[in-house]
Design an enzyme around this catalytic site. Structure first.
Site, PDB file in Angstrom:
ATOM      1  N   CYS A 265      -3.713  25.468 -33.824  1.00 55.59           N
ATOM      2  CA  CYS A 265      -3.053  24.507 -32.952  1.00 55.59           C
ATOM      3  C   CYS A 265      -1.739  25.093 -32.484  1.00 55.59           C
ATOM      4  O   CYS A 265      -1.500  26.292 -32.569  1.00 55.59           O
ATOM      5  CB  CYS A 265      -2.878  23.154 -33.640  1.00 55.59           C
ATOM      6  SG  CYS A 265      -1.636  23.140 -34.931  1.00 55.59           S
ATOM      7  N   SER A 266      -0.882  24.251 -32.011  1.00 55.16           N
ATOM      8  CA  SER A 266       0.379  24.708 -31.426  1.00 55.16           C
ATOM      9  C   SER A 266       1.239  25.470 -32.427  1.00 55.16           C
ATOM     10  O   SER A 266       2.195  26.119 -32.039  1.00 55.16           O
ATOM     11  CB  SER A 266       1.186  23.520 -30.940  1.00 55.16           C
ATOM     12  OG  SER A 266       0.416  22.730 -30.118  1.00 55.16           O
ATOM     13  N   CYS A 267       0.915  25.331 -33.702  1.00 55.85           N
ATOM     14  CA  CYS A 267       1.767  25.955 -34.694  1.00 55.85           C
ATOM     15  C   CYS A 267       1.591  27.467 -34.751  1.00 55.85           C
ATOM     16  O   CYS A 267       2.383  28.162 -35.351  1.00 55.85           O
ATOM     17  CB  CYS A 267       1.503  25.340 -36.060  1.00 55.85           C
ATOM     18  SG  CYS A 267       2.021  23.626 -36.095  1.00 55.85           S
TER      19      CYS A 267
ATOM     20  N   CYS B 290      -5.250  30.185 -39.956  1.00 53.55           N
ATOM     21  CA  CYS B 290      -4.671  29.074 -39.206  1.00 53.55           C
ATOM     22  C   CYS B 290      -4.005  29.536 -37.919  1.00 53.55           C
ATOM     23  O   CYS B 290      -2.830  29.861 -37.874  1.00 53.55           O
ATOM     24  CB  CYS B 290      -3.666  28.231 -39.970  1.00 53.55           C
ATOM     25  SG  CYS B 290      -3.164  26.809 -38.955  1.00 53.55           S
TER      26      CYS B 290
END
Lengths: 206, 128
Positions: free
Chosen positions: A110-112, A107
């Protein structure tokens, strides 16, 4: 910059990221840019994105047992001790490699992805087949990277959630006794902190 | 790859103010590297020259300063992005309206994508 709502069940892109993606997709559709070529160019800046606080955190943990204990107990305040705090660094969990256990994080989509800690995400992580393989056959993925683990070493895959971002505390390379924290931090690669590689060996840095 | 790298180095030399270290450009976030790489690619396609780019970027920075931007360096790539958006519209590659439409579509795509899955743009994201 943005007050994007912060629900935890869906992906998140900042206002600026939305604008960049809009540009990229329009220019790609019109044939002005080739996304693969763009990725290659961006990947050459792997070590030039973000402050890569993670390398400092790892080197501190290698040299300071008390810090290491605090880091593994609760990484967020421990990382904060090094002056790093920020929205994307919240709720970070450090997972420690041992001779018996190799951790790997997936993962980065995204922005995470905690780039202030880890630097630029690897381009290959965006590819769905690789991602699927990382979950199903992590040992195979590591072999693809030329990284052969003893069969007795277990592999644990951590899938980041919106609330929790993992990073790997790799094992300190042998032959680095007496090294300063700063010199040690040069051994810490992005891939070693997401668990798809090892830190550099002492001979690889001047 | 080295050709790309050379093109990037050329950009770093031709455009004033690019945040850099001894080796070349540095970025505070992945999107900044994307914005930089887009400009390098468009330059390679001949959409603009570096002097033309530098002049448009300088105008953008002057305008932002007039509006109160502190110009601490943290906003450099925001100006860079605004310059990209302006130049692609001026050159007729796309329009501000289309940019907004795609921006909104990406927002919908992110909203409907469960966390941890690749965010992909589909036709349905354009009607919301």
């Amino acid at each position: 910059m943005t007050d994007h709502h912060h629900d935890h069940d869906h992906s998140e892109l900042s206002e600026t990221e939305l604008r960049v993606r809009a540009l990229e997709s329009i220019l790609t559709e019109k044939g002005y840019i080739d996304p693969a070529a763009l990725d290659v160019l961006i990947e050459t800046y792997e070590t030039k994105v973000g402050p890569r606080n993670g390398a400092r955190v790892v080197a501190r943990a290698w040299t300071d047992p008390a810090f290491r204990a605090r880091l593994l107990a609760d990484a967020t305040p421990a990382i904060g001790e090094l002056g790093y705090a920020g929205r994307q660094g919240e709720h970070i969990v450090a997972v420690e490699n041992t001779p018996e256990l190799q951790n790997m994080v997936v993962c980065t989509l995204c922005s995470c992805y905690p780039w202030p800690v880890l630097g630029l995400p690897p381009v290959w992580y965006k590819s769905a087949p690789y991602r699927a393989k990382a979950v199903k056959d992590p040992r195979g993925v590591l072999q693809d990277f030329g990284f052969e683990l003893p069969p007795t070493t277990k592999i644990r895959v951590w899938d980041s959630t919106a609330e929790i971002r993992y990073f790997v505390l790799p094992m300190r390379p042998e032959g680095t006794e007496g090294w300063s924290e700063e010199k040690l931090s040069e051994l810490v690669t992005r891939d070693s902190m997401i668990g798809t590689g090892l830190p550099k060996q002492p001979g690889e840095v001047a | 790859m080295s050709a790309d790298r050379n093109a990037a180095q050329q950009a770093a030399h031709a455009v004033p103010g690019i945040p850099r270290d001894g080796d070349g450009p540095v970025f505070r976030a992945p999107w900044e590297a994307h914005a930089f790489a887009i400009a390098v690619s468009l330059h390679a396609r001949g959409l603009f020259t570096w002097p033309e780019w530098a002049s448009a970027l300088a105008q953008e920075i002057t305008r932002a300063q007039a509006e109160g931007d502190a110009d601490t360096g943290e906003t450099y790539y925001l100006h860079w992005l605004a310059t990209l958006e302006r130049l692609v519209a001026e050159k007729g590659v796309t329009s501000a309206t289309t940019l907004t439409r795609y921006r909104d579509a990406w927002d919908r795509a992110a909203d409907r994508t469960p966390h941890g899955r690749p965010i992909e743009l589909t036709q349905s994201d354009f009607s919301g």
